[in-house]
Design an enzyme around this catalytic site. Sequence first.
Site, PDB file in Angstrom:
ATOM      1  N   ARG A  48       0.852  -1.135   0.073  1.00  0.00           N
ATOM      2  CA  ARG A  48       0.003  -0.089  -0.029  1.00  0.00           C
ATOM      3  C   ARG A  48       0.898   1.271  -0.134  1.00  0.00           C
ATOM      4  NH1 ARG A  48      -1.768   2.708   4.099  1.00  0.00           N
ATOM      5  NH2 ARG A  48      -1.679   1.082   5.588  1.00  0.00           N
ATOM      6  N   TYR A 102     -15.200  10.881 -19.241  1.00  0.00           N
ATOM      7  CA  TYR A 102     -15.484   9.265 -19.019  1.00  0.00           C
ATOM      8  C   TYR A 102     -16.377   9.172 -17.875  1.00  0.00           C
ATOM      9  CZ  TYR A 102     -14.719   4.598 -17.380  1.00  0.00           C
ATOM     10  OH  TYR A 102     -14.857   3.458 -16.776  1.00  0.00           O
ATOM     11  N   ASP A 174      -6.413  12.803 -18.850  1.00  0.00           N
ATOM     12  CA  ASP A 174      -6.773  11.281 -18.996  1.00  0.00           C
ATOM     13  C   ASP A 174      -6.320  10.770 -20.346  1.00  0.00           C
ATOM     14  OD1 ASP A 174      -7.902   8.673 -19.389  1.00  0.00           O
ATOM     15  OD2 ASP A 174      -9.655   9.305 -17.986  1.00  0.00           O
ATOM     16  N   LYS A 199      -6.961  -0.524 -20.313  1.00  0.00           N
ATOM     17  CA  LYS A 199      -7.369  -0.419 -21.585  1.00  0.00           C
ATOM     18  C   LYS A 199      -6.159  -0.884 -22.439  1.00  0.00           C
ATOM     19  CE  LYS A 199     -11.230   0.678 -19.930  1.00  0.00           C
ATOM     20  NZ  LYS A 199     -11.448   2.005 -19.449  1.00  0.00           N
TER      21      LYS A 199
HETATM   22  C1  LIG Z   1     -11.903   2.784 -18.367  1.00  0.00           C
HETATM   23  C2  LIG Z   1     -11.594   4.285 -18.318  1.00  0.00           C
HETATM   24  C3  LIG Z   1     -11.241   4.984 -16.971  1.00  0.00           C
HETATM   25  C4  LIG Z   1     -11.509   3.952 -15.714  1.00  0.00           C
HETATM   26  O1  LIG Z   1     -10.834   3.205 -15.516  1.00  0.00           O
HETATM   27  P1  LIG Z   1     -10.927   1.705 -14.878  1.00  0.00           P
HETATM   28  O2  LIG Z   1      -9.636   1.111 -14.821  1.00  0.00           O
HETATM   29  O3  LIG Z   1     -12.197   1.291 -15.256  1.00  0.00           O
HETATM   30  O4  LIG Z   1     -11.103   2.160 -13.301  1.00  0.00           O
HETATM   31  C5  LIG Z   1     -10.994   6.110 -17.019  1.00  0.00           C
HETATM   32  N1  LIG Z   1     -10.788   6.844 -18.063  1.00  0.00           N
HETATM   33  C6  LIG Z   1     -11.125   6.471 -19.224  1.00  0.00           C
HETATM   34  C7  LIG Z   1     -10.944   7.172 -20.408  1.00  0.00           C
HETATM   35  C8  LIG Z   1     -11.661   5.099 -19.468  1.00  0.00           C
HETATM   36  O5  LIG Z   1     -11.628   4.732 -20.638  1.00  0.00           O
END
Ligand SMILES: *Cc1c(COP(=O)(O)O)cnc(C)c1O
Length: 382
Positions: A48, A102, A174, A199
Amino acid sequence: MKEKKLGLNTICTHVGEVEDTQFQGAVSPLFMSSSYQYEDVDVKRYPRYFNTPNQEALGKKIAALEKSEAGMIFSSGMAAVSHCMLGFLHKGDHIVLPQTLYGGTYNFVVEEFGKFGIEYTFATGFSETDFSNAIQPNTKVIWVETPSNPLMKITDLEMIARLAKKHGLISMIDNTFASPVNQTPADFGIDIIIHSATKYMGGHSDICAGAVAASKEYMDVIWNVSKNLGGSLSDYTVWLLERSIKTMALRVKAQNKNAKKLAKYLDKHEAVDTVYYPGLKSHPDYALAKKQMSGYTGMLSFELKAGLNPSTFMKSLKLIKQSMSLAGVESTILSPTHTSHALLSPEARKEQGIADGLLRFSVGIEETEDLIADFERGFKGA
Ligand SMILES: *Cc1c(COP(=O)(O)O)cnc(C)c1O
């Protein structure tokens, strides 16, 4: 090894390895200990605290990929998003967010910020004026997501960095949709780069993780709040993620290529109204995308012509699966109206340009001809 001079595939393959000093194995050994000796050592290691050998090493790969000083791995994209936001936003502070965000990030902001006394404003569009107008005297952070989901709108990163500097704000992006293969926002002066590693970094639809890259100074702030919030990732998944990232550039470049061909095919198709792909010259942000991206991602959206039924279209597909997630090696498709944007009112969807016939397509690494054959099945069905 001088990491800055290495090329993309070399960084993906080698930077941030845990050296196997015992057996000289080819891959990083996995250290699953949640308990480490604390006497007579400089670093107190604990999962952690985000500083086990595997966590720390993979952080270096993230930093190198995003041309930043430091990197950290999280238990999910949302852990990365929330820990970064809460690291810099205190009671009475304000954040500027883009018009489209998102869904998970949107929910976090709208459902949780009130409890912390944090204020927020959504920009009314994607231009400098739209973002400028949203800045308040107590604004601390400016947040962007480019390309946007699902319409692939592009925000000018140089402009965002300039605005942040002018107003003394911290800029955060992001960068999930682009991946570091297609876009490295540090080149344009963006301060903090966030990924859902679920992703493109994971890429095989079998890992949930997050990643952040920033300067050492900012990363210390993020670490301080993260160790209290606790969104660290299990070392086993860290190790799997390291393996995935080794092939990230190969995968993403194949996905870019596939997506461009499919965007062109869809653009010419009589059953398709509009195609949203920043790599098409007809996309309104093509010039901007070309300036700040080295590839246009494997994500695209398209609208079926009126009268065609999106759900029978999707049900007629055999190869391309209907799925909420994205960026895997397998192609997936979804209807934003029925999934990611289902909670918005029809008016709000319309305002964001999301038509009922809109489909978001995450392009995998299958052969282009096979995907086209599947689409032909879909169009016949619809
Ligand atoms: C999927 C996604 C997230 C969140 O990610 P998790 O791994 O599902 O928590 C944040 N931003 C974008 C653009 C995403 O596609």
